[in-house]
Each structure stands twice: as C-alpha cells, then as structure tokens.
Design a protein around this motif. Structure first.
Motif, short mmCIF file in Angstrom:
data_model
loop_
_atom_site.label_atom_id
_atom_site.label_comp_id
_atom_site.label_asym_id
_atom_site.label_seq_id
_atom_site.Cartn_x
_atom_site.Cartn_y
_atom_site.Cartn_z
N GLU A 213 0.80 -1.10 0.03
CA GLU A 213 0.09 -0.13 0.05
C GLU A 213 0.94 1.18 -0.07
OE1 GLU A 213 -3.02 0.25 -0.60
OE2 GLU A 213 -3.82 -1.81 -0.13
N SER A 214 2.05 1.19 0.61
CA SER A 214 2.97 2.27 0.54
C SER A 214 3.64 2.37 -0.66
CB SER A 214 3.78 2.01 1.60
OG SER A 214 3.44 2.09 3.06
N LEU A 215 3.81 1.72 -1.50
CA LEU A 215 4.29 1.55 -2.73
C LEU A 215 3.50 2.35 -3.70
CD1 LEU A 215 6.43 -1.77 -3.09
CD2 LEU A 215 7.47 0.66 -3.00
N LEU A 216 1.89 1.98 -3.54
CA LEU A 216 0.86 2.60 -4.31
C LEU A 216 0.46 3.85 -4.00
CD1 LEU A 216 -1.02 -0.76 -4.37
CD2 LEU A 216 -0.15 0.11 -6.29
N LEU A 217 0.80 4.51 -2.87
CA LEU A 217 0.48 5.60 -2.66
C LEU A 217 1.15 6.79 -3.74
CD1 LEU A 217 0.82 5.97 1.36
CD2 LEU A 217 -1.39 6.07 0.17
N LYS B 136 -3.23 1.46 7.15
CA LYS B 136 -3.53 0.43 8.03
C LYS B 136 -3.51 -0.92 7.20
CE LYS B 136 -6.34 3.26 10.87
NZ LYS B 136 -7.88 3.62 11.47
N PRO B 137 -3.04 -1.92 8.05
CA PRO B 137 -2.81 -3.20 7.29
C PRO B 137 -4.12 -3.97 7.12
CG PRO B 137 -1.98 -3.58 9.40
CD PRO B 137 -2.19 -2.09 9.10
N GLU B 138 -5.00 -3.54 7.72
CA GLU B 138 -6.28 -4.33 7.57
C GLU B 138 -7.23 -3.61 6.60
OE1 GLU B 138 -7.11 -0.97 11.03
OE2 GLU B 138 -5.57 -2.59 10.37
N LYS B 139 -6.89 -2.60 6.02
CA LYS B 139 -7.48 -1.92 4.89
C LYS B 139 -6.84 -2.05 3.40
CE LYS B 139 -10.11 1.24 7.72
NZ LYS B 139 -10.66 2.69 7.97
N ILE B 140 -7.00 -3.28 2.77
CA ILE B 140 -6.44 -3.34 1.69
C ILE B 140 -7.33 -2.80 0.28
CG2 ILE B 140 -5.74 -5.01 -0.02
CD1 ILE B 140 -5.67 -7.29 2.21
N THR B 141 -6.72 -1.70 -0.18
CA THR B 141 -7.44 -1.12 -1.42
C THR B 141 -7.57 -2.24 -2.65
OG1 THR B 141 -5.44 -0.49 -2.42
CG2 THR B 141 -6.22 1.07 -0.64
N SER B 142 -8.31 -1.67 -3.78
CA SER B 142 -8.39 -2.55 -4.72
C SER B 142 -7.12 -2.84 -5.36
CB SER B 142 -9.65 -2.11 -5.56
OG SER B 142 -9.19 -0.63 -6.13
N GLY C 16 -4.19 -2.43 -4.18
CA GLY C 16 -3.47 -3.28 -3.25
C GLY C 16 -3.65 -4.65 -3.43
N ALA C 17 -5.01 -5.16 -3.47
CA ALA C 17 -5.35 -6.22 -3.64
C ALA C 17 -4.75 -7.00 -4.98
CB ALA C 17 -6.87 -6.52 -3.52
N ALA C 18 -4.74 -6.05 -6.10
CA ALA C 18 -4.18 -6.39 -7.47
C ALA C 18 -3.22 -6.69 -7.36
CB ALA C 18 -4.67 -5.44 -8.44
N LEU C 19 -2.05 -5.90 -6.50
CA LEU C 19 -0.78 -6.08 -6.67
C LEU C 19 -0.33 -7.30 -5.78
CD1 LEU C 19 2.19 -5.24 -7.53
CD2 LEU C 19 2.25 -3.85 -5.52
N LEU C 20 -1.08 -7.59 -4.76
CA LEU C 20 -0.93 -8.74 -3.79
C LEU C 20 -1.34 -10.08 -4.53
CD1 LEU C 20 -2.19 -7.30 -0.30
CD2 LEU C 20 0.07 -8.09 -0.79
N HIS C 21 -2.25 -9.83 -5.37
CA HIS C 21 -2.67 -10.98 -6.06
C HIS C 21 -1.75 -11.69 -7.13
CE1 HIS C 21 -5.09 -13.26 -9.31
NE2 HIS C 21 -5.55 -13.76 -8.41
N SER C 22 -1.01 -10.53 -7.83
CA SER C 22 0.10 -10.57 -8.78
C SER C 22 1.30 -11.37 -8.02
CB SER C 22 0.39 -9.68 -9.51
OG SER C 22 1.64 -9.51 -10.15
N ALA D 103 -8.93 -15.51 -2.30
CA ALA D 103 -9.61 -14.45 -1.43
C ALA D 103 -9.15 -13.07 -2.16
CB ALA D 103 -9.05 -14.48 -0.07
N LEU D 104 -8.08 -13.02 -2.48
CA LEU D 104 -7.61 -11.44 -3.16
C LEU D 104 -8.55 -11.24 -4.59
CD1 LEU D 104 -3.83 -11.76 -2.66
CD2 LEU D 104 -5.44 -9.95 -1.73
N ALA D 105 -8.78 -12.36 -5.38
CA ALA D 105 -9.56 -12.32 -6.42
C ALA D 105 -11.10 -11.94 -6.15
CB ALA D 105 -9.44 -13.72 -7.36
N GLU D 106 -11.49 -12.55 -5.20
CA GLU D 106 -13.03 -12.22 -4.78
C GLU D 106 -12.94 -10.67 -4.30
OE1 GLU D 106 -14.20 -14.87 -1.58
OE2 GLU D 106 -13.88 -16.77 -2.86
N LEU D 107 -11.92 -10.24 -3.78
CA LEU D 107 -11.80 -8.80 -3.23
C LEU D 107 -11.81 -7.97 -4.37
CD1 LEU D 107 -11.51 -6.61 -0.90
CD2 LEU D 107 -8.95 -7.14 -0.75
N ILE D 108 -10.84 -8.33 -5.46
CA ILE D 108 -10.82 -7.36 -6.57
C ILE D 108 -12.30 -7.47 -7.34
CG2 ILE D 108 -9.67 -7.33 -8.90
CD1 ILE D 108 -7.22 -8.69 -7.51
#
Length: 475
Positions: free
Chosen positions: A350-354, A370-376, A378-384, A440-445
C-alpha cells in the motif's frame, strides 16, 4: 552393539544412577511398530499436574556438565556460542565411547536421520520452491565446522584423544567427510532433541510483566535432557510439559492421562516444513501451522514490473520495521486475508501504491497505511505477487495431491519414496495456502472492481488516516 531392549535397560539404569526420579506410572516403550522409536507410555491413570519424572540439572548433557568445560577455558568455549559449543561437547563425549559418563545415553539416541541435512540433492529438489530448502545450510555448517570446531579440536587434541599417540593426526582427520557427517549428526541431535535450558538463577533484566529481556532469551544455553527427549510430540494430544526448578527439571502432566495412553510433549507452532527440517518426519496435525514465505526479492521484482518500485521510500519503511527479507502467509480458519497475510507485506504494498504527496504526508506524521484496509489496487498487486509465488513450484497442486494419494494407497515404501512423499506433503500444504490467498484476493478485486474508488479515511486535519502494522512475529 547392544540390542534395542538392552540399550533401553542400560539407559534406565543410567538414569537411576544419575538420580533421576521416575514415576512407577510410566514406562519407556518400544514404539517402532508405530514408526515412533522409543516413547513414554502411562501404565496407570495419571492425574493432572502429577509428576512424571524429575531430572537433576547435573544429568543434563550440557557444556556446563561436561568434563571438557573443566579443561578448556570458559572464554574459549564461549567464542563458539551455545550451538557449536554443545556440538563440541557432544563430539568429545561421543569420541570417548564407553569411558564417557554419557555413553548409555548415546546408546538410545538415533544414528540415522531423515532431517533435510541428510537428504540427497534430488530429494531436496522435490521440495521445489519451498523456502525451507534455503534453511538447510549444509555448506555454511561445513564451513563453521572447519573454521571453528576443527581448529579447537586440534588445539586440544590431547584432551579429545587422550592417551593416543596419534592424537594430533586424529584431530587433523576431523576434516574428513566422514567426521564432518558426524558433526552434522551431533547438530541434528541438538536440533531435534535439545532444550533451551533456563538458568536456576532468576534473570537480571525482567520487565514489568515478568518476562526476561530478548537478549537474555537468545543467550539461553542448550542442553540434551535425557528421558524428556524420549517423549514424542503431538500438536493436538500434548499432555505433558517440562518445568524448570532450581535444582531439577520436572515433567508434569498437563491433563489426566489414562493407562495405555502415550505421553506427548509439543514442539509449539512449528510448520510442517520446519518439522521435517528439524525432526525428519511429518504429521498432519502440524498442518495448522503451515507457512509460506514471500521473499522481498519477489516483491521487488513484481513491483518493479508494475512500475511502482520506489527505492526512496524504503528508508522510511525500514525505520518503521516494515521491510524484511521475507513475509509470511499463515493458516487461518476460516481463511481471512487479515489473519493470514503478513501486515508488513500489506503495508509495504500500500505504501508503494500511494501518490507522492500522500506518502510524504504520512511520512511527516510518522504514520503507515492500516494493514487491515486493503485497497483494490493493493489487492491487485498482492494477487500478482501470490500468483508469481505459486508459479515458482514446478508442479500443480492437483497433480501433487493425485500422486501423493497414489503413494499412500500403495504398499510399503522405501526410504527414498518416503522422503519424496513428505516433500510432496510440504509443498501441497504451501500451495493450498497460496491458493486460498489467491482466491480471497480475486474475490476482493471482483467485489470492488465495479465500485467507485474507495476513499481512505481522513483525520480531523484532512490527512490520510494511517496506523501501525501491529507487527506479528514470523514463524
């Protein structure tokens, strides 16, 4: 060579001679039919908190209790640290054979190992992309043995090979492959069986909650605790624990144990990959602690490909203890991203995406996403990142499951086949965990894909609201 039963009887006699008190309600039993070697079994009902056995501190095989410590200056032994110094002591006692005070104890310790240190290259390759392969460290261990242990054995060759005219030559021969393997065996015994021995004196630096400082925890000496290390371990059926007293170590029942039941210790939350590395076997009930590591190099590569890697942000993130060599994905039941993803990994992404102005603002305020708040995004990068990590394994999860089931359904297997099957079980556990995170990340996205971009919470001054990582220890 003494038979299995004779070695056990000699060991029990040695324990009694050492002043070990053993409850008549337990016995040392041959559990080889269960592929468990020796174990401790109840022969009568045992009540909760009841004493199973009491071991004098003098009966612990440790640097302090070895005759070697009275011959080699303590400052010299201390240069080796707790790990190498105990290996040196065990080599000394082992090489003394029947003359050693610990010969009956060595008689019941294993001489063959399935720990990863003794796997062949093709067997280790079956672990594929598991990060446990990088933890084996055979070459670095060889280097330590040659550079630290062998010179000390040469310096004190007359002690190690007392009365032998070829003492100096034998000390030089400790560089041979056979003797290096002997050192690895001593190290494997320590890894599998040794305990961190709490001092009989209270720690000097204790915090307000009664815990010793981290430095003192790290400095705990290691010791082999006879009989305590005969207990097999079970994550679910643990019913006994070792307690440290001033003069003794006491094994007590944690719950009632029925006659005929085995007495179990526990290794703690140990992933199956480390269970295999340290103890040379697997059991499904440690699957609840499985872990997959995402290396910092992988995060760097994926973020660089995405065009968001920013070296200038690392210094701040390092100061905030976000940057690490790797990040863990752990088991959670039911699986949730908040429970399973390393909070530091989420904060890093999330810091890299800011945007630059957002990052500069949080830096001025010494805050973090906040680590509990994953943005869309952020979820895409984590998914990758997760997909790339999963692609590092050479086979699919489905193929592994099918081939392991075929082995399980077959007849008895060879040692090599057993090792390959254990490697498959480790990588299956890791792939399942990665698959859960990926889904789980795909569902979030998908859930947020069509929605307007979520705005971060802002504080009363209009700044982006950040928070600490709530850093949790890696397994």
């Amino acid at each position: 060579m003494a038979s299995f039963e004779d070695a056990s009887e000699a060991f029990l006699a040695w324990l009694r001679n050492k002043g070990v008190e053993i409850s008549p309600k337990i016995k040392l039993e041959d559990l080889r039919p269960k592929n468990a070697g020796r174990g401790v079994v109840a022969v009568q009902h045992i009540a909760e908190h009841e004493l199973l056995f009491r071991i004098p501190r003098s009966a612990i095989l440790s640097v302090e209790n070895s005759l070697l410590s009275s011959e080699i200056p303590a400052a010299t032994l201390n240069t080796l640290g707790p790990w190498l110094s105990l290996i040196l002591v065990m080599l000394y006692e082992y090489l003394n054979g029947n003359a050693s005070n610990w010969s009956a104890y060595f008689g019941v310790l294993p001489t063959q190992f399935d720990t990863l240190m003794f796997w062949t290259e093709d067997e280790l390759a079956e672990l594929q992309a598991s990060s446990v392969v990088d933890k084996v460290g055979k070459e670095s261990a060889d280097e330590m043995f040659l550079e630290q242990l062998v010179p000390m054995i040469q310096e004190f060759s007359e002690l190690f090979f007392a009365g032998d005219a070829r003492a100096k030559q034998k000390a030089e021969e400790m560089r041979s492959p056979a003797n290096l393997e002997l050192m690895h065996k001593m190290g494997s015994l320590i890894m599998a069986y040794a305990f961190d021995i709490e001092s009989s004196a209270p720690p000097k630096n204790i915090d307000e909650d009664g815990y010793a400082s981290e430095e003192e925890d790290e400095a705990l000496p290691k010791g082999m605790v006879p009989l305590a290390d005969m207990l097999n371990a079970d994550a679910d059926r643990c019913n006994a624990r070792l307690f440290y007293e001033n003069q003794y170590l006491e094994m007590k029942a944690l719950k009632p144990i029925k006659a005929g039941e085995e007495v179990f210790n526990d290794y703690g939350p140990l992933p199956r990959s480390d269970l295999l590395r340290r103890h040379g076997y697997l059991t499904d009930n440690y699957a609840q602690y499985d872990v997959v590591e995402i290396s910092m190099d992988l995060v760097t590569d994926v973020a660089t490909t995405a065009g968001i890697w920013d070296e200038s942000r690392l210094e701040y993130l390092q100061d905030q203890e976000v940057v690490d060599s790797g990040y863990d994905i752990t088991i959670s039941e039911p699986f949730t991203l908040q429970e399973s993803l390393s909070p530091e990994l989420v904060v890093l992404v999330e810091s890299l995406l800011l945007l630059a102005e957002e990052f500069d603002r949080l830096k001025r305020k010494s805050k973090l996403p906040k680590p509990e708040k994953i943005t869309s995004k952020g979820a895409a990068l984590l998914h990758s990142i997760i997909k790339t990590r999963l692609s590092q394994y050479a086979t699919s999860l489905e193929d592994d499951v099918q081939s392991l089931e075929a082995v399980s359904a077959g007849a008895s297997v060879t040692s090599k086949e057993r090792r390959i099957a254990m490697a498959k079980a480790v990588r299956i556990g890791e792939k399942k965990l990665l698959r859960q995170a990926e889904e789980a990340l795909a569902e979030l996205i998908a859930r947020e894909g069509g929605a307007p971009k979520r705005q971060r919470e802002v504080d009363e001054e209009g700044d982006v609201e950040m928070g600490g990582t709530g850093k949790k220890h890696r397994a």
